[in-house]
Design an enzyme around this catalytic site. Structure first.
Site: not given
Length: 353
Positions: A100, A120, A124, A127, A167, A197, A220, A222, A296, A339
């Site tokens: 993507e 990835c 997470c 995700c 990733g 990132s 990141s 979080h 999201n 993502c």
């Protein structure tokens, strides 16, 4: 005079991503004058070249001999546009893998969110990419190609690139650093307009600091404490929060550049007043900026997006503690913007569009 196919030197990997000196060496191996490298470089990075057989400034005989040498361009497998102008792409690589990338227009600016891996390994919990597992690292040409593909599709020069797609960039750090160099020197995007990132890989932030890049480092985070971070990011068990923050402090001391901390806001989980105070305590005393990201939602988990009021309250609490903070405006919600979401939802047989 060109060499025969039998005697031809082994080519570089796909030519995209190669620097002008590398291309100069390559054309010299083919007994061609150095100016051919400048023609090739211009064609690759500024004319959308896809097949060497189309490079009309090269001698016809040499073009025919080079026809089987890969340039390294992908094909658009699927394209999803949102009403706000954001476009998300599924790109098919030469081995058939799908990644993507996202084009995000904003006035005269065009930002591309690039992937650094197919899938990835970080897993997470919030995700969509992490739910799909990990297949392989991307190559240099596959990262640079994403930027050129978006630039060509929008017919607009890309101004910013963020390594925030599929990733973990620092698990593919050598290729990412090569790609940063190519995007800067070959494509012509300033380093200060590039952002890398990471969720944090031990020792890799210091590795970035050693490069003396002008690119932005985004971490990141979080979560405001180790226990919560381990719940959201399994790899955090091997990288305690305090060690990560120490490495970030060293990065600031070494480079003189601030660190951006990304913080996804998950309703009723990490968006409370106490979390904001805890986060501020960690970040006080060194050069940082917090980028709050309202979540999201994805189908695989039940996490929800906080209300606008809770987002505002969290931001106000950080500001009251003298922490620089902003809220990232959500883009592309109608285009499976999270993502990994588009790749998960689009059928593998979807035809290019």
């Amino acid at each position: 005079m060109s060499v025969s196919l039998i005697d031809r030197p082994s080519p570089l990997p796909p030519l995209l991503g190669a620097s002008l000196p590398e291309l100069t060496d390559w054309v010299a191996q083919h007994n061609q004058p150095a100016y051919r490298a400048k023609q090739l470089h211009q064609w690759l990075y500024h004319q959308g070249g896809r097949s060497l057989s189309d490079l009309s400034v090269f001698p016809k005989q040499w073009r025919s001999e080079l026809a089987d040498i890969p340039v390294g361009r992908s094909q658009i497998h699927h394209r999803s546009a949102a009403p706000d102008g954001t476009v998300k792409y599924l790109l098919r690589m030469e081995d058939g893998q799908i990644i993507e990338t996202v084009g995000i227009p904003s006035g005269k600016r065009l930002t591309v969110c690039v992937s650094s891996q197919v899938g990835c390994p970080m897993a997470c919990d919030f995700c969509a990419t992490g739910k799909g597992g990990f297949l392989r690292n991307l190559h240099r040409h596959e990262i640079v190609d994403q930027v050129l593909t978006v630039q060509e599709d929008f017919e607009q020069r890309v101004s910013n690139v963020v390594f925030m797609g599929m990733g973990e960039p620092l698990l593919n750090v050598d290729v990412v650093l090569d790609s940063v160099r190519s995007l800067n020197e070959d494509v012509g995007i300033g380093q200060r307009s590039l952002t890398v990132s990471t969720v944090g890989i031990p020792g890799r932030i210091r590795r970035l600091a050693e490069q003396r890049l002008q690119a932005t480092l985004a971490v990141s985070l979080h979560a405001s404490n180790q226990a919560l971070r381990e719940t959201l990011i399994p790899s955090a068990r091997q990288y305690p929060l305090e060690q990560l923050l120490d490495e970030c402090r060293d990065y600031v001391d070494s480079t003189g550049r601030r660190v951006t901390f990304e913080y996804i806001l998950l309703a009723e989980l990490n968006d409370c007043h106490s979390h904001a105070l805890e986060l501020a305590k960690h970040l006080r005393g060194f050069q940082t900026h917090v980028n709050l990201i309202p979540y999201n939602p994805i189908q695989e988990v039940d996490y929800q997006r906080p209300s606008p009021q809770r987002i505002q309250d969290f931001m106000d609490t950080l500001k009251a503690q003298h922490i620089a903070v902003s809220v990232r405006r959500s883009r592309g919600l109608a285009a499976d913007a999270a993502c990994g979401q588009l790749r998960a939802n689009a059928d593998s047989s979807t035809s290019p569009s």
